[in-house]
Design an enzyme around this catalytic site. Structure first.
Site, PDB file in Angstrom:
ATOM      1  CD  GLU A 128      -2.312  -0.656 -18.013  1.00 35.41           C
ATOM      2  OE1 GLU A 128      -1.793  -1.126 -16.993  1.00 35.41           O
ATOM      3  OE2 GLU A 128      -3.476  -0.240 -18.064  1.00 35.41           O
ATOM      4  CB  CYS A 147      -6.176   7.375 -21.868  1.00 34.28           C
ATOM      5  SG  CYS A 147      -5.444   7.397 -20.276  1.00 34.28           S
ATOM      6  CB  CYS A 154       3.801   6.751 -11.376  1.00 38.68           C
ATOM      7  SG  CYS A 154       3.585   8.478 -10.883  1.00 38.68           S
ATOM      8  CB  CYS A 158      -1.923   8.514  -5.978  1.00 32.49           C
ATOM      9  SG  CYS A 158      -1.171  10.002  -6.653  1.00 32.49           S
ATOM     10  CB  CYS A 161      -2.940   5.404  -8.671  1.00 34.43           C
ATOM     11  SG  CYS A 161      -2.212   5.247 -10.314  1.00 34.43           S
ATOM     12  CB  CYS A 378      -4.187   5.014 -14.040  1.00 31.09           C
ATOM     13  SG  CYS A 378      -2.609   5.684 -13.839  1.00 31.09           S
TER      14      CYS A 378
HETATM   15  N1  SAH Z   1      -0.010  11.217 -13.066  1.00 36.56           N
HETATM   16  C1  SAH Z   1      -0.948  12.062 -13.677  1.00 36.56           C
HETATM   17  C2  SAH Z   1      -1.560  11.493 -14.945  1.00 36.56           C
HETATM   18  C3  SAH Z   1      -1.833  10.022 -14.930  1.00 36.56           C
HETATM   19  S1  SAH Z   1      -3.043   9.491 -13.756  1.00 36.56           S
HETATM   20  C4  SAH Z   1      -2.023  12.467 -12.693  1.00 36.56           C
HETATM   21  O1  SAH Z   1      -2.072  11.913 -11.610  1.00 36.56           O
HETATM   22  O2  SAH Z   1      -2.773  13.381 -13.014  1.00 36.56           O
HETATM   23  C5  SAH Z   1      -4.489  10.021 -14.626  1.00 36.56           C
HETATM   24  C6  SAH Z   1      -5.731  10.110 -13.797  1.00 36.56           C
HETATM   25  O3  SAH Z   1      -6.178   8.806 -13.407  1.00 36.56           O
HETATM   26  C7  SAH Z   1      -5.521  10.908 -12.532  1.00 36.56           C
HETATM   27  O4  SAH Z   1      -6.482  11.919 -12.391  1.00 36.56           O
HETATM   28  C8  SAH Z   1      -5.651   9.847 -11.498  1.00 36.56           C
HETATM   29  O5  SAH Z   1      -6.048  10.363 -10.307  1.00 36.56           O
HETATM   30  C9  SAH Z   1      -6.650   8.883 -12.115  1.00 36.56           C
HETATM   31  N2  SAH Z   1      -6.694   7.585 -11.431  1.00 36.56           N
HETATM   32  C10 SAH Z   1      -5.676   6.880 -10.929  1.00 36.56           C
HETATM   33  N3  SAH Z   1      -6.112   5.771 -10.300  1.00 36.56           N
HETATM   34  C11 SAH Z   1      -7.460   5.779 -10.418  1.00 36.56           C
HETATM   35  C12 SAH Z   1      -8.505   4.902  -9.954  1.00 36.56           C
HETATM   36  N4  SAH Z   1      -8.240   3.809  -9.237  1.00 36.56           N
HETATM   37  N5  SAH Z   1      -9.774   5.230 -10.253  1.00 36.56           N
HETATM   38  C13 SAH Z   1     -10.067   6.350 -10.974  1.00 36.56           C
HETATM   39  N6  SAH Z   1      -9.120   7.204 -11.433  1.00 36.56           N
HETATM   40  C14 SAH Z   1      -7.835   6.932 -11.147  1.00 36.56           C
HETATM   41 FE1  SF4 Z   2       1.261   8.604 -10.532  1.00 32.40          FE
HETATM   42 FE2  SF4 Z   2      -1.059   7.310 -10.483  1.00 32.40          FE
HETATM   43 FE3  SF4 Z   2      -0.635   9.355  -8.820  1.00 32.40          FE
HETATM   44 FE4  SF4 Z   2      -0.949   9.823 -11.455  1.00 32.40          FE
HETATM   45  S1  SF4 Z   2      -2.482   8.985 -10.056  1.00 32.40           S
HETATM   46  S2  SF4 Z   2       0.616  10.692 -10.083  1.00 32.40           S
HETATM   47  S3  SF4 Z   2       0.034   7.963 -12.288  1.00 32.40           S
HETATM   48  S4  SF4 Z   2       0.487   7.412  -8.830  1.00 32.40           S
END
Ligand code: SAH
Ligand code: SF4
Length: 423
Positions: A128, A147, A154, A158, A161, A378
């Site tokens: 995306e 973005c 990934c 997390c 996410c 994301c």
């Molecule tokens: N992997 C990298 C970059 C991609 S994620 C990272 O984690 O920094 C980009 C951002 O989206 C990160 O700060 C992540 O914490 C945020 N993100 C992921 N899931 C989210 C959610 N459900 N609500 C808000 N932000 C989210």
């Molecule tokens: Fe991976 Fe999502 Fe964690 Fe970023 S926020 S490191 S994309 S799992």
């Protein structure tokens, strides 16, 4: 801060990681690899193109004609480059792909202010990208921030996410990263608009695909190629220390964002499982080195999850960790995603958290969620496309997340406090 010297660029290796310890992928799709053997044209260096034409007895200006069309967006295929003779266009098509995204589906939200694209790759996997438009306000000109994704899926996992629940399918190639930006530049050109910023905040952990991501950053910021200033490119990381060190050694002006989400190790181990490999104090030290070497303020991202990481004690821990550093904290209420048991923090709790940080002099902003109705968090659309996981797998994931986070929470009275107290 002295202006940084362009420095030697040692090629520090970034070790690959398998799914991080503690990751909980629930969609069972196997890893893949690119299918089309032809590299994308956007990954070809100016030198490589000169050699390609020279090998065919063609003059150097042909390479410039080609590059002009690749980067200006005036062509959609080699066939559209009428300044090149047809046999050369055919030969180019045999060697390279003009665009590595085989198909793109667009969706809109926020009354057209947020646009999302779902790009299909040559192996059928989807990634995306999201375009956010910020209309002109006062003396501020209109801005557009794109973005983009760095990986399909990934490995970090997390639990808040949507990409994290996919596991890692594969790294994106440099051209697949750049082509997301080329796609949106063309779309914007059709509206008479320009792209202002690119952030690596789509799917994937950019610094676990550092070779491709840094090559993409170089092309995107090269005046003879994509031509966006280094300062307009943000690399966001969950804390891959060797990758941050490698960025520091480049001495470029890219913006660094660190996804912190918690300043206490027990909680960050749950929210960002990579914390077990790269502990947060070391991550912040590496990010501070980046700030010192480049003079650029580091952004710390904090996804705000109701009564999980938004307590007064968590705010105080973060204030202590970051006070006095060249830092900016961005608080982002969690986008509700399908398979976590959690909810976004309320505006009151976010404000209370922010005031604790501001009380120690930390520059703190609260980001409004964009595109919730099209699943702009994301990886949400890609996860939907990947299929609905078995209900039992979803329940197991929720239970594990609840159990792990419960053990990492601060005491109950602190959790339920309605407002934060300044440190
Ligand atoms: N992997 C990298 C970059 C991609 S994620 C990272 O984690 O920094 C980009 C951002 O989206 C990160 O700060 C992540 O914490 C945020 N993100 C992921 N899931 C989210 C959610 N459900 N609500 C808000 N932000 C989210
Ligand atoms: Fe991976 Fe999502 Fe964690 Fe970023 S926020 S490191 S994309 S799992």
């Amino acid at each position: 801060m002295p202006k940084p010297e362009p420095a030697a660029q040692p090629d520090l290796p970034v070790p690959p990681v398998e799914a991080a310890d503690g990751a909980l992928p629930i969609i069972d799709l196997p890893p893949t690899a690119p299918q089309d053997p032809r590299p994308g044209i956007s990954d070809a260096s100016p030198q490589e193109l000169l050699s390609w034409f020279a090998d065919r007895g063609e003059a150097a200006f042909r390479a410039r004609q080609l590059a002009d069309h690749v980067w200006s967006g005036r062509a959609q295929s080699f066939d559209d480059i009428h300044t090149l003779p047809a046999p050369l266009r055919e030969a180019l098509d045999g060697t390279y792909r003009f665009c590595t995204l085989t198909q793109t589906e667009r969706r809109q939200a926020d009354a057209g202010l947020t646009d999302k694209a779902l790009h299909t790759l040559d192996d059928g996997r989807v990634v995306e990208s999201v375009l956010m438009r910020y209309p002109a306000r006062g003396s501020r000109r209109e801005r557009t921030t794109l973005c983009i994704s760095s990986q399909a899926g990934c490995a970090v996992g997390c639990p808040f996410c949507a990409t994290g629940e996919l596991g890692l399918w594969r790294d994106l190639r440099t051209s697949e990263i750049i082509d997301q930006a080329r796609f949106w530049r063309n779309e914007l050109a059709g509206e008479g608009r320009r792209l202002s910023n690119i952030v690596f905040m789509g799917m994937g952990e950019p610094l676990l695909n550092a070779d491709a991501v840094l090559a993409a950053c170089a092309a995107l910021s090269d005046g003879n190629r994509f031509g966006l200033g280094q300062r307009h490119i943000t690399v966001s990381t969950s804390g891959v220390i060797p990758g941050i060190e490698r960025l520091t050694s480049l001495r470029r002006q890219y913006k660094l964002a660190v996804s912190l989400h918690a300043a206490r190790a027990e909680l960050r181990d749950v929210l960002v499982p990579l914390n077990r490999k790269y502990p947060l104090e070391d991550v912040v030290a590496a990010a501070t080195d980046y700030a010192d070497a480049t003079g650029r303020r580091v952004t710390y991202e904090m996804v705000m999850i109701d009564r999980i990481n938004d307590t007064p004690a968590d705010a105080r821990a973060m204030a202590e960790l970051l006070r006095g550093r060249l830092a900016h904290v961005n608080l982002i209420p969690m986008n509700p995603v399908a398979h976590t048991p959690w909810q976004p923090s309320t505006p009151e709790r976010v404000e209370a958290f922010a005031s604790t940080l501001r009380a120690v002099g930390l520059h703190t902003t609260v980001r409004r969620n964009r595109g919730i109705d099209i699943g702009a968090a994301c990886g949400q659309l890609a996860a939907e496309k990947a299929g609905e996981p078995a209900p039992a797998a979803v329940q197991r994931r929720r239970d594990v997340i609840e159990r792990r986070s419960a053990a990492a929470l601060v005491n109950g009275s602190d959790r339920s406090a309605p407002t934060g107290s300044p440190a």
